[in-house]
Motif scaffolding. Structure first.
Motif, PDB file in Angstrom:
ATOM      1  N   MET A   1     -16.005  -1.605 -39.615  1.00 45.84           N
ATOM      2  CA  MET A   1     -16.632  -2.600 -40.454  1.00 45.84           C
ATOM      3  C   MET A   1     -15.601  -3.562 -41.000  1.00 45.84           C
ATOM      4  SD  MET A   1     -18.304  -2.384 -44.185  1.00 45.84           S
ATOM      5  CE  MET A   1     -16.643  -2.720 -44.765  1.00 45.84           C
ATOM      6  N   ALA A   2     -15.899  -4.850 -40.928  1.00 48.48           N
ATOM      7  CA  ALA A   2     -14.980  -5.860 -41.441  1.00 48.48           C
ATOM      8  C   ALA A   2     -14.961  -5.817 -42.956  1.00 48.48           C
ATOM      9  CB  ALA A   2     -15.397  -7.246 -40.953  1.00 48.48           C
ATOM     10  N   ALA A   3     -13.782  -5.797 -43.523  1.00 45.80           N
ATOM     11  CA  ALA A   3     -13.658  -5.769 -44.973  1.00 45.80           C
ATOM     12  C   ALA A   3     -13.741  -7.151 -45.567  1.00 45.80           C
ATOM     13  CB  ALA A   3     -12.334  -5.126 -45.365  1.00 45.80           C
ATOM     14  N   ALA A   4     -13.547  -8.162 -44.793  1.00 38.03           N
ATOM     15  CA  ALA A   4     -13.627  -9.521 -45.288  1.00 38.03           C
ATOM     16  C   ALA A   4     -14.015 -10.411 -44.131  1.00 38.03           C
ATOM     17  CB  ALA A   4     -12.287  -9.971 -45.882  1.00 38.03           C
ATOM     18  N   VAL A   5     -14.591 -11.558 -44.446  1.00 38.61           N
ATOM     19  CA  VAL A   5     -15.030 -12.485 -43.419  1.00 38.61           C
ATOM     20  C   VAL A   5     -14.193 -13.745 -43.491  1.00 38.61           C
ATOM     21  CG1 VAL A   5     -16.952 -13.835 -42.554  1.00 38.61           C
ATOM     22  CG2 VAL A   5     -17.371 -11.569 -43.501  1.00 38.61           C
ATOM     23  N   GLU A   6     -13.550 -14.067 -42.391  1.00 38.06           N
ATOM     24  CA  GLU A   6     -12.724 -15.262 -42.346  1.00 38.06           C
ATOM     25  C   GLU A   6     -13.562 -16.467 -41.926  1.00 38.06           C
ATOM     26  OE1 GLU A   6      -9.692 -15.242 -43.305  1.00 38.06           O
ATOM     27  OE2 GLU A   6      -9.465 -13.072 -43.498  1.00 38.06           O
ATOM     28  N   GLU A   7     -13.308 -17.622 -42.548  1.00 38.46           N
ATOM     29  CA  GLU A   7     -14.026 -18.822 -42.193  1.00 38.46           C
ATOM     30  C   GLU A   7     -13.517 -19.346 -40.858  1.00 38.46           C
ATOM     31  OE1 GLU A   7     -14.852 -21.845 -44.981  1.00 38.46           O
ATOM     32  OE2 GLU A   7     -14.624 -20.545 -46.716  1.00 38.46           O
ATOM     33  N   GLN A  56      -8.606  -2.992 -53.350  1.00 38.51           N
ATOM     34  CA  GLN A  56      -8.913  -1.765 -52.629  1.00 38.51           C
ATOM     35  C   GLN A  56     -10.414  -1.484 -52.709  1.00 38.51           C
ATOM     36  OE1 GLN A  56      -6.526   1.471 -54.107  1.00 38.51           O
ATOM     37  NE2 GLN A  56      -4.683   0.776 -53.047  1.00 38.51           N
ATOM     38  N   LEU A  57     -11.012  -1.143 -51.571  1.00 37.47           N
ATOM     39  CA  LEU A  57     -12.445  -0.851 -51.509  1.00 37.47           C
ATOM     40  C   LEU A  57     -12.670   0.600 -51.915  1.00 37.47           C
ATOM     41  CD1 LEU A  57     -13.342  -2.750 -48.223  1.00 37.47           C
ATOM     42  CD2 LEU A  57     -13.890  -3.412 -50.573  1.00 37.47           C
ATOM     43  N   GLU A  58     -12.850   0.801 -53.209  1.00 34.55           N
ATOM     44  CA  GLU A  58     -13.050   2.127 -53.764  1.00 34.55           C
ATOM     45  C   GLU A  58     -14.480   2.277 -54.273  1.00 34.55           C
ATOM     46  OE1 GLU A  58     -10.146   2.334 -56.802  1.00 34.55           O
ATOM     47  OE2 GLU A  58      -8.438   2.570 -55.430  1.00 34.55           O
ATOM     48  N   ALA A  59     -15.030   3.469 -54.142  1.00 32.27           N
ATOM     49  CA  ALA A  59     -16.405   3.722 -54.568  1.00 32.27           C
ATOM     50  C   ALA A  59     -16.601   3.452 -56.053  1.00 32.27           C
ATOM     51  CB  ALA A  59     -16.793   5.163 -54.239  1.00 32.27           C
ATOM     52  N   SER A  60     -15.566   3.659 -56.845  1.00 39.07           N
ATOM     53  CA  SER A  60     -15.686   3.449 -58.289  1.00 39.07           C
ATOM     54  C   SER A  60     -15.921   1.987 -58.654  1.00 39.07           C
ATOM     55  CB  SER A  60     -14.423   3.951 -58.998  1.00 39.07           C
ATOM     56  OG  SER A  60     -13.274   3.232 -58.550  1.00 39.07           O
ATOM     57  N   LEU A  61     -15.645   1.078 -57.726  1.00 36.89           N
ATOM     58  CA  LEU A  61     -15.833  -0.346 -57.973  1.00 36.89           C
ATOM     59  C   LEU A  61     -17.157  -0.858 -57.418  1.00 36.89           C
ATOM     60  CD1 LEU A  61     -12.261  -1.716 -57.077  1.00 36.89           C
ATOM     61  CD2 LEU A  61     -13.187  -1.212 -59.353  1.00 36.89           C
TER      62      LEU A  61
END
Length: 366
Positions: A1-7, A56-61
């Motif tokens: 899964m992409a964590a960010a999308v580039e334009e 950071q892609l953390e569940a707490s966020l």
């Protein structure tokens, strides 16, 4: 899964993607979140945010927020700012994380001006403008209005300009239910909520939306603006009615359902303003509330919603109108715990905040 999308040249934003399905959006988000909990011991993915360090892609966020007022099952997974957990950085859509600002963008050249909200993807844009941009990011500390999502079938229009959603307004149609608690129906069309983004104010967008509302119901003898109407809203109405005198007898400040005993002529109140003491503004709200509807005030009295948003610290007001607020989210207080599918031995659970506020109509505009 992409964590960010580039334009890029061929990029499609979420609102442009075909076949956006609420069940698929919710299902992929839940699946992703459950997998994130299971793999919590691994190094977290990083999400790129322009102008700052990667997050950071953390569940707490992460939180699941209800998209609609009356449907708690349809939810959107959002990523909050680790430096300010009352602020949303991104939404999980189409199996990727999208910056909040990118959710409001389009590559469709025909999506310009006021456009009726029709698709599920456009409902997400309306949600972002209402609950995230206004409710969390651009709401003034002096503004006491609270916000919840609009109902699933709320009639709404989004104002698009140069590939970006910048404003919206919603309508309570004649004959539609006033709320889910009674059988009362509105006796006239009512402009219920309106908001213009901070950087697009002072460009006449509020005037254009008010004019569009009047033109949409050109055959109606009377049109309503949800009570109470703020002083800022009255200033916009005054300018509009001076330019369009034919609308002067049609606009009324109304309480639901809007019978004659619940209407006040907006033009008459404007004319009477010169006789009021300067320290008592025309649109002064009862009990100091900014645009809180009768429905919201009743909910507050009954203890269904909080009286304030002390836990949120937004930093702006909406433009030209103080429409009935559709209450914002508290991303920290009163969280619901939702059991997630887990591997044996796992004790982690997903936290999911409910709506923590109250509805009303006109947004504050300077």
């Amino acid at each position: 899964m992409a964590a960010a999308v580039e334009e890029g040249p061929g990029l499609l934003y979420p609102v442009d993607m075909k076949g956006t399905n609420p069940e698929v959006i919710a299902g992929t988000a839940m699946e992703y979140y459950g997998k994130l909990l299971e793999e919590s011991s691994f190094a977290p993915e990083l999400f790129s945010v322009p102008g700052r360090e990667k997050v950071q892609l953390e569940a707490s966020l992460m939180h699941f927020l209800p998209l609609y007022r009356e449907d708690s099952k349809c939810k959107i997974l959002v990523l909050t700012d680790p430096q300010d957990k009352t602020s949303v950085l991104a939404l999980h859509l189409h199996n990727s994380w999208w910056l909040t600002e990118d959710v409001l963008k389009t590559t469709d050249p025909f999506r310009e001006g006021l456009r009726q909200v029709e698709t599920f993807a456009e409902r997400i844009v309306l949600f972002v403008l209402n609950c995230i941009i206004f409710g969390m990011l651009e709401r003034s500390l002096a503004c006491d209005a609270l916000f919840v999502p609009h109902p699933k079938k709320e009639r709404a229009k989004i104002f698009w300009t140069r590939g970006e959603a910048v404003a919206f307004y919603t309508i309570k149609g004649k004959g539609s239910l006033c709320d889910g608690l009674t059988s009362q129906c509105y006796l006239l069309p009512v402009l219920d909520t309106m908001f213009v983004r901070r950087k697009f104010r002072r460009r006449g967008l509020g005037m254009k939306m008010l004019h569009d509302f009047c033109q949409t119901f050109a055959a109606e003898e009377a049109l309503g603006l949800s009570c109470p109407v703020s002083a800022d809203m009255y200033r916009v109405c005054q300018k509009f009615l001076e330019i369009h005198p034919e609308e002067q007898p049609r606009l009324w400040e109304v309480e639901a359902p809007g019978d004659w005993s619940q209407r006040v002529s907006i033009w008459l109140k404007i004319q009477l303003e010169q006789n009021l003491p300067r320290e008592v503004p025309l649109g002064k709200l009862q009990d100091g509330k900014l645009g809180q509807s009768n429905e919201a005030q009743k909910n507050e009295r009954d203890g269904r919603f909080p009286k304030s948003m002390a836990s949120l610290e937004p930093n702006s007001v909406a433009e030209e109108f103080k429409c009935e607020p559709e209450d914002a989210f508290d991303l920290q207080a009163h969280e619901h715990v939702v059991q997630m599918p887990q591997n044996k031995g796992s004790k982690k659970r997903a936290r999911e905040p409910p709506l923590d506020c109250d509805p009303k109509h006109f947004r504050p505009l300077p």
